[in-house]
Design an enzyme around this catalytic site. Structure first.
Site, short mmCIF file in Angstrom:
data_model
loop_
_atom_site.label_atom_id
_atom_site.label_comp_id
_atom_site.label_asym_id
_atom_site.label_seq_id
_atom_site.Cartn_x
_atom_site.Cartn_y
_atom_site.Cartn_z
N ARG A 27 -22.01 -40.06 33.44
CA ARG A 27 -21.15 -41.24 33.60
C ARG A 27 -20.20 -41.41 32.42
NH1 ARG A 27 -24.81 -46.08 34.29
NH2 ARG A 27 -26.08 -44.81 32.91
N ASN A 45 -24.84 -44.81 38.50
CA ASN A 45 -26.01 -44.07 38.95
C ASN A 45 -26.56 -44.71 40.22
OD1 ASN A 45 -26.08 -42.24 36.83
ND2 ASN A 45 -27.52 -43.43 35.63
#
Length: 98
Positions: A27, A45
């Site tokens: 990320r 996520n």
């Protein structure tokens, strides 16, 4: 539609990335890459171990981002990337991690 309007056409894509993509800085690296490409949206996520993202910007920049997502950062092991264009009115202000 003028040439400038075509050049500036904003597209929005929903993306799912599967593989070893959590716990490897995926990320954070995605946010950095999106900022470098001047894209907007978000990355998060999911409980199943995959990562999802909403990416918004000019088509050429989105293509570059999709190409990057196919491998991600060095520690990631991407096995699958799926994406689809979304027709939404909302315009994101920046790209962020959720």
């Amino acid at each position: 539609m003028s040439r400038n309007e075509l050049d500036e056409r904003i597209e929005t894509y929903y993306v799912r990335v599967r593989g070893v993509v959590q716990g490897v800085g995926f990320r954070h690296a995605t946010v950095r890459e999106a900022h470098a490409l001047k894209l907007r949206g978000w990355v998060a996520n999911l409980e199943d171990g995959s990562v999802e993202a909403m990416i918004q910007g000019p088509g050429a920049q989105i293509d570059r981002m999709l190409a990057w997502l196919r491998h991600g950062p060095p520690a990631a092991r991407v096995t699958e990337v799926t994406f689809e264009e979304r027709l939404i009115e909302r315009r994101f202000d920046r790209f962020q991690q959720q």
